[in-house]
Design an enzyme around this catalytic site. Structure first.
Site, PDB file in Angstrom:
ATOM      1  N   HIS A 238     -27.454  21.778  14.664  1.00 42.43           N
ATOM      2  CA  HIS A 238     -26.471  21.928  13.677  1.00 42.43           C
ATOM      3  C   HIS A 238     -26.598  20.855  12.548  1.00 42.43           C
ATOM      4  CE1 HIS A 238     -24.607  18.718  16.239  1.00 42.43           C
ATOM      5  NE2 HIS A 238     -23.844  18.420  15.104  1.00 42.43           N
TER       6      HIS A 238
HETATM    7  C1  UD1 Z   1     -19.578  17.493  11.660  1.00 43.55           C
HETATM    8  C2  UD1 Z   1     -20.313  16.054  11.696  1.00 43.55           C
HETATM    9  C3  UD1 Z   1     -21.398  15.835  12.777  1.00 43.55           C
HETATM   10  C4  UD1 Z   1     -21.098  16.251  14.197  1.00 43.55           C
HETATM   11  C5  UD1 Z   1     -20.681  17.793  13.919  1.00 43.55           C
HETATM   12  C6  UD1 Z   1     -20.062  18.258  15.324  1.00 43.55           C
HETATM   13  C7  UD1 Z   1     -19.708  14.979   9.432  1.00 43.55           C
HETATM   14  C8  UD1 Z   1     -20.501  14.653   8.345  1.00 43.55           C
HETATM   15  N1  UD1 Z   1     -20.627  15.649  10.299  1.00 43.55           N
HETATM   16  O1  UD1 Z   1     -20.902  18.231  11.387  1.00 43.55           O
HETATM   17  O2  UD1 Z   1     -21.641  14.397  12.701  1.00 43.55           O
HETATM   18  O3  UD1 Z   1     -22.249  16.266  14.890  1.00 43.55           O
HETATM   19  O4  UD1 Z   1     -19.524  17.721  13.043  1.00 43.55           O
HETATM   20  O5  UD1 Z   1     -20.013  19.540  15.373  1.00 43.55           O
HETATM   21  O6  UD1 Z   1     -18.708  14.836   9.702  1.00 43.55           O
HETATM   22  N2  UD1 Z   1     -17.738  25.513   9.978  1.00 43.55           N
HETATM   23  C9  UD1 Z   1     -17.066  26.641  10.064  1.00 43.55           C
HETATM   24  N3  UD1 Z   1     -16.150  26.570  11.124  1.00 43.55           N
HETATM   25  C10 UD1 Z   1     -15.545  25.301  11.547  1.00 43.55           C
HETATM   26  C11 UD1 Z   1     -16.182  24.227  11.185  1.00 43.55           C
HETATM   27  C12 UD1 Z   1     -17.393  24.337  10.236  1.00 43.55           C
HETATM   28  O7  UD1 Z   1     -17.543  27.737   9.575  1.00 43.55           O
HETATM   29  O8  UD1 Z   1     -14.632  25.263  12.202  1.00 43.55           O
HETATM   30  C13 UD1 Z   1     -18.793  25.961   8.758  1.00 43.55           C
HETATM   31  C14 UD1 Z   1     -18.474  25.346   7.216  1.00 43.55           C
HETATM   32  O9  UD1 Z   1     -19.168  26.164   6.544  1.00 43.55           O
HETATM   33  C15 UD1 Z   1     -18.704  23.929   6.960  1.00 43.55           C
HETATM   34  C16 UD1 Z   1     -20.016  23.580   7.778  1.00 43.55           C
HETATM   35  O10 UD1 Z   1     -19.646  24.312   9.145  1.00 43.55           O
HETATM   36  O11 UD1 Z   1     -19.066  23.802   5.884  1.00 43.55           O
HETATM   37  C17 UD1 Z   1     -20.295  22.334   8.121  1.00 43.55           C
HETATM   38  O12 UD1 Z   1     -19.039  21.689   8.765  1.00 43.55           O
HETATM   39  P1  UD1 Z   1     -18.775  20.007   8.964  1.00 43.55           P
HETATM   40  O13 UD1 Z   1     -17.528  19.916   9.361  1.00 43.55           O
HETATM   41  O14 UD1 Z   1     -18.890  19.672   7.400  1.00 43.55           O
HETATM   42  O15 UD1 Z   1     -19.903  19.383   9.450  1.00 43.55           O
HETATM   43  P2  UD1 Z   1     -20.658  19.765  10.713  1.00 43.55           P
HETATM   44  O16 UD1 Z   1     -22.170  20.301  10.415  1.00 43.55           O
HETATM   45  O17 UD1 Z   1     -19.646  20.532  11.743  1.00 43.55           O
HETATM   46  N1  UDP Z   2     -20.766  21.593  22.901  1.00 45.14           N
HETATM   47  C1  UDP Z   2     -20.017  22.670  23.398  1.00 45.14           C
HETATM   48  N2  UDP Z   2     -20.277  24.030  23.169  1.00 45.14           N
HETATM   49  C2  UDP Z   2     -21.227  24.495  22.410  1.00 45.14           C
HETATM   50  C3  UDP Z   2     -22.046  23.037  21.871  1.00 45.14           C
HETATM   51  C4  UDP Z   2     -21.884  21.867  22.184  1.00 45.14           C
HETATM   52  O1  UDP Z   2     -18.777  22.430  24.112  1.00 45.14           O
HETATM   53  O2  UDP Z   2     -21.521  25.431  22.095  1.00 45.14           O
HETATM   54  C5  UDP Z   2     -20.494  20.278  23.389  1.00 45.14           C
HETATM   55  C6  UDP Z   2     -21.670  19.574  24.080  1.00 45.14           C
HETATM   56  O3  UDP Z   2     -21.456  19.598  25.443  1.00 45.14           O
HETATM   57  C7  UDP Z   2     -21.191  17.949  23.599  1.00 45.14           C
HETATM   58  C8  UDP Z   2     -20.460  18.219  22.379  1.00 45.14           C
HETATM   59  O4  UDP Z   2     -20.176  19.569  22.176  1.00 45.14           O
HETATM   60  O5  UDP Z   2     -20.491  17.605  24.739  1.00 45.14           O
HETATM   61  C9  UDP Z   2     -21.467  17.903  21.334  1.00 45.14           C
HETATM   62  O6  UDP Z   2     -21.168  18.242  20.031  1.00 45.14           O
HETATM   63  P1  UDP Z   2     -21.707  18.394  18.807  1.00 45.14           P
HETATM   64  O7  UDP Z   2     -23.211  18.919  19.153  1.00 45.14           O
HETATM   65  O8  UDP Z   2     -21.299  19.379  17.801  1.00 45.14           O
HETATM   66  O9  UDP Z   2     -21.744  17.106  18.098  1.00 45.14           O
HETATM   67  P2  UDP Z   2     -22.640  15.421  18.227  1.00 45.14           P
HETATM   68  O10 UDP Z   2     -22.667  15.276  19.581  1.00 45.14           O
HETATM   69  O11 UDP Z   2     -24.164  15.984  17.877  1.00 45.14           O
HETATM   70  O12 UDP Z   2     -22.087  14.713  17.298  1.00 45.14           O
END
Ligand code: UD1
Ligand code: UDP
Length: 385
Positions: A238
């Site tokens: 992601h």
């Molecule tokens: C964010 C964090 C990242 C973390 C991740 C955990 C930042 C800069 N990045 O990345 O460090 O690892 O969360 O998962 O804060 N979207 C949906 N539904 C949701 C959430 C997001 O559709 O519930 C889509 C939207 O199109 C959005 C995109 O995902 O623009 C990215 O979401 P965003 O929260 O900006 O960043 P993540 O990639 O989730």
């Molecule tokens: N995770 C989850 N369901 C999923 C993918 C990840 O519960 O479908 C959990 C995973 O086990 C870990 C956490 O989400 O505990 C990690 O989140 P993510 O990868 O979104 O963010 P990061 O750790 O890279 O910031």
């Protein structure tokens, strides 16, 4: 009474908040109500599978504030979070603001609090990838530099902060024992101009230890996907650096195709990834099963039963290490260097090197009681005696 506001907004932060809230309850039960635990959900993540599922699974309370900041550009999203968190903090005037990890919710919360001269405790302080093209690297550096309590998950994280001039370190940077902060003779001197660095271990390990048996008892995911007893790999992807650029995404997915060579790959895809992959040249083979994100207990069962994990998630690199599942990290570098040093994790560019897991090494990320240590650090730093 100590008033603590936690700012969360993204999937891993709901998971990290859970043991902290549990430790607060434990402390309150032991001492009579001592800490008021106020939860703010910024709304950065909002889909059921990215947010509410974790509240339901862990029994996390309804947040006192839901800010509905939503998605957007970094500036737009962080700005909305900053402004809305500021309103909450002005009305609550807490003794401590807790921020978790390295998301835009973390940075927005930390800036809002520090500008109001409220002390910030940063959980997962000191991590560095040394790659400022990652939004998370910017977020964590800036957050660390406005925090009062730097709660590190490892010795490496303490070392990074020392290099950046934060030399008020407890216990020489070693993991503090449980009762350390209440032993006489340890002065706790933490302030905005004199931040205190403490190695408390990783709250994600607390969550994993709490959840393993529950996951085994309750998760039906292996049956639902009809993969029980089968050899499969688990994939998550992601990161912005891997999904924003279609060429990078294709390069990684071609690598996944090559490594899996026809073996089933279960791919719970982040909504961000789902949105981009259809616009790339990459087409999933029949062996790659793209599913919605799953709850934490299902994820644990998938990981525990997989023969290999491939991921760019920080959380999953450590979960693979704790569960002793070989992991390939789909990034050019990692903050969790110990998982690589232990041989359980390998960066995908180094994949030609064999995995050489070592048995019996220390757990680099604490002892699973990190949240209790965090709460003791907050109590001691607020009360100062
Ligand atoms: C964010 C964090 C990242 C973390 C991740 C955990 C930042 C800069 N990045 O990345 O460090 O690892 O969360 O998962 O804060 N979207 C949906 N539904 C949701 C959430 C997001 O559709 O519930 C889509 C939207 O199109 C959005 C995109 O995902 O623009 C990215 O979401 P965003 O929260 O900006 O960043 P993540 O990639 O989730
Ligand atoms: N995770 C989850 N369901 C999923 C993918 C990840 O519960 O479908 C959990 C995973 O086990 C870990 C956490 O989400 O505990 C990690 O989140 P993510 O990868 O979104 O963010 P990061 O750790 O890279 O910031």
């Amino acid at each position: 009474m100590i008033k603590v506001v936690s700012i969360v907004g993204a999937r891993p932060q709901f998971i990290k908040y859970f043991p902290v809230s549990k430790a607060i309850k434990k402390e309150n039960d032991a001492q009579g109500v001592l800490i008021k635990d106020i939860l703010v959900h910024t709304g950065q993540h909002y889909d059921y599978t990215m947010s509410k599922v974790f509240f339901d699974q862990f029994g996390i309370k309804e947040p006192e504030y839901h800010l509905e900041a939503g998605s957007g550009t970094h500036g737009g999203q962080t700005g909305r979070i900053l402004q809305k968190v500021e309103d909450v903090l002005i009305s609550e005037n807490p003794d401590m603001v807790l921020v978790y990890g390295d998301t835009n919710s973390t940075l927005g919360g930390a800036i809002a609090a520090s500008k109001l001269k409220l002390p910030v405790a940063h959980i997962e302080a000191g991590l560095r990838s040394f790659n400022k093209f990652m939004p998370e690297e910017i977020n964590r550096i800036l957050t660390d530099h406005v925090s009062t309590l730097l709660l590190c998950p490892s010795k490496t994280a303490v070392k990074h902060l020392l290099h950046e001039g934060m030399n008020n370190v407890l216990n020489d940077g070693r993991l503090i024992p449980d009762d350390y902060l209440f032993q006489t003779g340890h002065t706790i001197n933490a302030g905005m101009n004199n931040p205190l660095v403490i190695n408390v271990g990783d709250v994600m390990y607390d969550v994993l230890l709490h959840s393993l048996r529950i996951a085994e008892r309750t998760s039906q995911i292996l049956e639902q996907l009809d993969i029980k007893g089968q050899d499969f790999y688990l994939l998550t992807l992601h990161r912005a650096e891997n999904t924003d650029n279609p060429h990078k995404f294709e390069e990684i997915m071609n690598f996944v195709n090559e490594i899996s060579s026809g073996r089933t790959v279960i791919f719970p895809a982040h909504p961000r990834t789902k949105k981009v992959y259809k616009n790339t040249q990459w087409k999933p083979g029949d062996n790659i099963r793209i599913i919605d994100p799953v709850g934490y207990f299902d994820l644990l069962m998938l990981l525990r039963n997989a023969s290999l994990a491939m991921t760019d998630s920080g959380g999953m690199q450590k979960e693979s290490y704790w569960l002793k599942i070989p992991c390939i990290t789909l990034r050019d570098e990692t903050e969790w260097v110990e998982t690589v040093e232990s041989g359980w994790n390998v960066l995908y560019k180094d994949y030609h090197k064999p995995h050489a897991p070592s048995d019996g090494e220390e757990n680099y990320y604490g002892d699973g009681t990190s949240a209790g240590k965090i709460i003791h650090a907050i109590i001691r730093s607020v009360r100062k005696q």
